[in-house]
Design a protein around this motif. Structure first.
Motif, PDB file in Angstrom:
ATOM      1  N   GLY A 255       0.788  -1.232   0.000  1.00 16.22           N
ATOM      2  CA  GLY A 255       0.000   0.000   0.000  1.00 16.22           C
ATOM      3  C   GLY A 255       0.817   1.277   0.000  1.00 16.22           C
ATOM      4  O   GLY A 255       0.254   2.369  -0.070  1.00 16.22           O
ATOM      5  N   PHE A 256       2.154   1.165   0.070  1.00 10.44           N
ATOM      6  CA  PHE A 256       2.956   2.396  -0.010  1.00 10.44           C
ATOM      7  C   PHE A 256       2.805   3.047  -1.379  1.00 10.44           C
ATOM      8  O   PHE A 256       3.062   4.227  -1.558  1.00 10.44           O
ATOM      9  N   TYR A 257       2.426   2.218  -2.347  1.00 12.56           N
ATOM     10  CA  TYR A 257       2.204   2.730  -3.701  1.00 12.56           C
ATOM     11  C   TYR A 257       0.702   2.664  -3.970  1.00 12.56           C
ATOM     12  O   TYR A 257       0.188   1.620  -4.379  1.00 12.56           O
ATOM     13  N   PRO A 258      -0.029   3.760  -3.745  1.00 11.79           N
ATOM     14  CA  PRO A 258      -1.484   3.717  -3.882  1.00 11.79           C
ATOM     15  C   PRO A 258      -1.947   3.231  -5.255  1.00 11.79           C
ATOM     16  O   PRO A 258      -3.036   2.670  -5.383  1.00 11.79           O
ATOM     17  N   GLU A 259      -1.104   3.408  -6.290  1.00 15.81           N
ATOM     18  CA  GLU A 259      -1.499   2.946  -7.632  1.00 15.81           C
ATOM     19  C   GLU A 259      -1.632   1.417  -7.675  1.00 15.81           C
ATOM     20  O   GLU A 259      -2.278   0.874  -8.575  1.00 15.81           O
ATOM     21  N   ASN A 260      -1.046   0.721  -6.694  1.00 14.67           N
ATOM     22  CA  ASN A 260      -1.232  -0.738  -6.632  1.00 14.67           C
ATOM     23  C   ASN A 260      -2.702  -1.106  -6.458  1.00 14.67           C
ATOM     24  O   ASN A 260      -3.155  -2.152  -6.911  1.00 14.67           O
ATOM     25  N   LEU A 261      -3.438  -0.219  -5.797  1.00  9.98           N
ATOM     26  CA  LEU A 261      -4.877  -0.464  -5.628  1.00  9.98           C
ATOM     27  C   LEU A 261      -5.563  -0.457  -6.989  1.00  9.98           C
ATOM     28  O   LEU A 261      -6.353  -1.358  -7.305  1.00  9.98           O
ATOM     29  N   THR A 262      -5.243   0.531  -7.803  1.00 14.13           N
ATOM     30  CA  THR A 262      -5.834   0.614  -9.143  1.00 14.13           C
ATOM     31  C   THR A 262      -5.479  -0.639  -9.947  1.00 14.13           C
ATOM     32  O   THR A 262      -6.332  -1.214 -10.633  1.00 14.13           O
ATOM     33  N   LYS A 263      -4.216  -1.071  -9.853  1.00 12.05           N
ATOM     34  CA  LYS A 263      -3.782  -2.263 -10.594  1.00 12.05           C
ATOM     35  C   LYS A 263      -4.548  -3.497 -10.117  1.00 12.05           C
ATOM     36  O   LYS A 263      -4.975  -4.319 -10.932  1.00 12.05           O
ATOM     37  N   ALA A 264      -4.724  -3.626  -8.803  1.00  7.37           N
ATOM     38  CA  ALA A 264      -5.446  -4.789  -8.263  1.00  7.37           C
ATOM     39  C   ALA A 264      -6.891  -4.787  -8.771  1.00  7.37           C
ATOM     40  O   ALA A 264      -7.436  -5.829  -9.144  1.00  7.37           O
ATOM     41  N   VAL A 265      -7.498  -3.604  -8.814  1.00  7.03           N
ATOM     42  CA  VAL A 265      -8.894  -3.501  -9.284  1.00  7.03           C
ATOM     43  C   VAL A 265      -8.989  -3.867 -10.760  1.00  7.03           C
ATOM     44  O   VAL A 265      -9.931  -4.514 -11.204  1.00  7.03           O
ATOM     45  N   LYS A 266      -7.957  -3.483 -11.539  1.00  6.86           N
ATOM     46  CA  LYS A 266      -7.957  -3.797 -12.973  1.00  6.86           C
ATOM     47  C   LYS A 266      -7.639  -5.267 -13.233  1.00  6.86           C
ATOM     48  O   LYS A 266      -7.655  -5.713 -14.384  1.00  6.86           O
ATOM     49  N   GLY A 267      -7.268  -6.018 -12.197  1.00  2.74           N
ATOM     50  CA  GLY A 267      -6.963  -7.441 -12.367  1.00  2.74           C
ATOM     51  C   GLY A 267      -5.525  -7.698 -12.781  1.00  2.74           C
ATOM     52  O   GLY A 267      -5.168  -8.811 -13.167  1.00  2.74           O
TER      53      GLY A 267
END
Ligand code: UTP
Length: 223
Positions: free
Chosen positions: A203-215
């Motif tokens: 979670g230090f890289y918030p963009e990881n959330l977007t990537k996880a959501v995109k699959g």
């Protein structure tokens, strides 16, 4: 998609300033255009500090947990401040309440619920409770490794693992207030019995959330 995101306190309030709250608010606002979002915020170092003082005052572990829960709810309020009108303006204390307020179309932000587990478990239970499609657990590590990456250079990130294999891995870990590592037992039990997807990522890289959501492949997927 209906998505539950657990943001570890060790991420969002690590430096005891507003920055990660702001960064996450921006990402969550974007994701809320196409998804229903429920966020669970952890306690981090402030929760540990409060729990330590409570323990020194001689109270029991359940009361220490209760103090930890109060701190997670304070952190949840800070995220609500950062999200402004995108968020429902109160912190639900129960799963029923979270589900009810989720119907108004705003981002729901909560902290802990009751003693004896961490906010990872709250995230997993909430995902089942609201029939979520995806549970993203944002932690301070990249995911699960086959051995301790701090000690072994050849440690490999596990991209996919079953809930059973994970249960086996964490069975000897500590369950005292303020000491949950990686993910607690209750969270993994919930993942095991439900059909939603779970991704654990850094979670230090918030963009990881977007990537996880995109699959996209990011962190460890629990199947
Ligand atoms: P966290 O979920 O932040 O715990 O809750 P954690 O895993 O120790 O910390 P992170 O992931 O690094 O942020 C802080 C503490 O609050 C209590 C527990 O004592 C927990 O360790 N708590 C939290 C509960 O007892 N119940 C809850 O539902 C949530």
């Amino acid at each position: 998609m209906r998505i539950v995101v657990a943001i570890g306190g060790s991420i969002i309030i690590k430096d005891k300033n507003h920055e990660k709250f702001y960064e996450y608010a921006e990402i969550l606002k974007g994701l809320s255009k196409e998804n229903e979002l429920f966020i669970v915020v952890g306690g981090g170092i402030p929760a540990r500090e409060y729990i330590k003082i409570a323990r020194s005052l001689g109270v029991n572990e359940a009361q220490c947990d209760d103090i930890g829960i109060d701190v997670t709810r304070l952190n949840a309020r800070l995220l609500i401040f950062a999200l402004k009108e995108y968020a429902y303006q109160e912190v639900p204390h129960t799963f029923q309440e979270a589900m009810k307020v989720g119907l108004n179309g705003k981002i729901v932000v909560m902290g802990g619920t009751e003693p004896a587990h961490s906010t990872d478990a709250v995230g997993a239970i909430l995902t089942e409770f609201i029939n979520g499609d995806l549970f993203v657990n944002l932690t301070s590590v990249n995911g699960m490794y086959n051995k301790d990456p701090n000690k072994f250079d050849d440690a490999k990130l596990i991209e996919e693992i079953t809930a059973d294999e994970m249960l086996n891995f964490i069975k000897d870990k500590d369950v005292k207030a303020g000491t949950y590592e990686f993910m607690d037992m209750t969270a993994i039990q919930m993942i095991k019995r439900s059909s939603f997807q779970t991704v654990v990522t850094n979670g230090f890289y918030p963009e990881n959330l977007t990537k996880a959501v995109k699959g996209e492949k990011i962190g460890t997927r629990i199947i």
